[in-house]
Design an enzyme around this catalytic site. Structure first.
Site, PDB file in Angstrom:
ATOM      1  N   SER A 174       0.837  -1.198   0.000  1.00 40.44           N
ATOM      2  CA  SER A 174       0.000   0.000   0.000  1.00 40.44           C
ATOM      3  C   SER A 174       0.880   1.259   0.000  1.00 40.44           C
ATOM      4  CB  SER A 174      -0.962  -0.026   1.188  1.00 40.44           C
ATOM      5  OG  SER A 174      -1.928   0.993   1.084  1.00 40.44           O
ATOM      6  N   ASP A 271      -8.031  -2.794  -7.407  1.00 41.69           N
ATOM      7  CA  ASP A 271      -7.548  -2.512  -6.063  1.00 41.69           C
ATOM      8  C   ASP A 271      -8.623  -1.835  -5.226  1.00 41.69           C
ATOM      9  OD1 ASP A 271      -4.916  -2.138  -4.316  1.00 41.69           O
ATOM     10  OD2 ASP A 271      -6.078  -0.297  -4.197  1.00 41.69           O
ATOM     11  N   HIS A 339      -6.631  -5.690  -1.436  1.00 41.42           N
ATOM     12  CA  HIS A 339      -5.612  -4.656  -1.277  1.00 41.42           C
ATOM     13  C   HIS A 339      -4.515  -5.228  -0.387  1.00 41.42           C
ATOM     14  CE1 HIS A 339      -3.886  -0.651  -1.200  1.00 41.42           C
ATOM     15  NE2 HIS A 339      -3.862  -0.666   0.130  1.00 41.42           N
TER      16      HIS A 339
END
Length: 393
Positions: A174, A271, A339
């Site tokens: 991330s 995502d 994610h």
């Protein structure tokens, strides 16, 4: 069931529970005390930290550094709030970190990196380890010193064996995946020339994409982030000198071409973070028309699915040159609504992990790093992939 059988069953269940509990690898936090000498502070002024689990055997001189993720703060108010949480201060962080997925020390769960020196870099600056500024209005003080934190941790690790690394992998998830993009070249320059240095970004390929209301929500967010935290000077110089708006060099799609170290991009084409915050942010969906779709992809109507398919296509277009021309690059672009997939065991390497052409993420990354096989895998479009671990917001 007789009493003896019942007792045996209870004992077996207890043994199973203890085995499961004991299998967790909890690694203690190390504060970087020398960080203060170069001004490497978390948002609140506390010392930065990392967790190190030593390698062994054939992996004793190999190093894997994993940037922790956790979003960003791009204005004073949100940064002040963040500074009072584990995302902005080591004072609020758990002192033990659970290492699994790519950080696991179990050969059956992490076959290629289990015996490496594995380091989790804790995230407390709110700017993907890239800022270099300070806010002080006489009442409140905020340190935007992500770049100094990165430098301080590296300086702490070098004499512990990193300077003699044979193989090294810089990774992140991330906002940490974005850090991997941003610091890959620097990491390669720091280590000896004979070290095999490669980088991996998990869910860090954030797109400069208009939202459903045709606003540049993510672009505006990153521009404010860059300005607030003094990041522009630390962005890729080739990129900032090329683009009219140098702040856009916070987006990997604009500076990926300038990364010379071997790079692996792990991302879902749908995502969830970008779906919820860039493509359909609350500001672009004031009526809540997308709420059900965000909670479950099965609830999306045909028009919504078309928009999501367009987002996937835009990502593939942004990655096209890398896919075609990068000789040492790797990719795993699957069609899951998720994610981050490298830090969780169930998505990294397990019996039912996500796959593309019967290859798990761990296998694809390992094949790429050790040059065992070409690893540029792109999944077919939703809903063809039945191996996904889709998540709801």
């Amino acid at each position: 069931m007789d009493l003896a059988a019942a007792i045996l069953l209870i004992l077996l269940n207890l043994a199973s529970w203890y085995t499961c509990s004991d299998s967790r690898l909890l690694v203690k936090m190390t504060l970087v005390h020398n960080a203060s000498k170069i001004g490497g502070f978390c948002l609140d002024g506390s010392l930065p930290a990392y967790h190190l689990h030593r390698g062994f055997g054939a992996g004793a001189r190999n190093w894997l550094l994993q940037f922790e993720g956790g979003g960003w703060c791009n204005d004073i108010q949100s940064c002040l709030e963040r500074a009072q949480t584990r995302r902005g201060s080591t004072l609020y962080m758990n002192k033990l970190e659970d290492f699994n997925g790519i950080l696991s020390n179990n050969a059956s769960l992490n076959p290629d990196f289990y015996n490496w020196n594995r380091v989790k870099l804790r995230y407390c600056d709110g700017g993907s380890f890239s800022g270099d500024a300070k806010f002080d209005n006489g009442t409140s003080v905020l340190y935007f010193r992500g770049k100094k934190i990165w430098e301080a941790i590296i300086l702490d690790l070098l004499p512990q064996g990193l300077m003699h690394a044979r193989k090294a992998l810089l990774s992140g998830c991330s906002a940490g995946g974005l850090s991997s993009f941003l610091h890959c070249e620097n990491f390669a320059r720091i280590l000896p020339r004979n070290t095999s240095v490669k980088c991996l970004s998990d869910a860090g390929f954030f797109m400069d994409e208009r939202d459903i209301a045709l606003n540049h929500t993510m672009r505006n967010f990153f521009e404010n982030l860059v300005s607030l935290q003094g990041i522009e000077e630390n962005l890729n110089k080739n990129c900032t000198s090329f683009l009219d708006n140098p702040k856009l060099c916070m987006f990997p799609q604009y500076f990926l071409r300038y990364i010379t170290a071997p790079f692996f991009i792990l991302n879902t084409a749908y995502d969830v973070y970008q779906f919820h915050h860039a493509l359909v942010p609350p500001s672009a969906d004031t009526t809540g028309h997308w709420n059900r779709c965000k909670l479950s992809i099965d609830s999306c109507n045909n028009r919504q699915l078309d928009i999501l398919q367009d987002f996937r296509q835009d990502m593939l277009v942004a990655l096209r040159s890398f896919h075609i021309y990068s000789r040492r690059g790797g990719m795993f672009i699957n069609s899951c609504f998720a994610h981050c997939q490298s830090e969780s065991q169930d998505t990294w390497f397990a019996r039912d992990s996500p796959q593309i052409y019967s290859k798990t993420i761990a296998e694809a990354v390992g094949d790429w790093y050790f040059s065992r096989n070409t690893s540029k895998l792109i999944d077919c479009a939703y809903p063809c992939d039945t191996s996904c671990h889709n998540i709801a917001a």
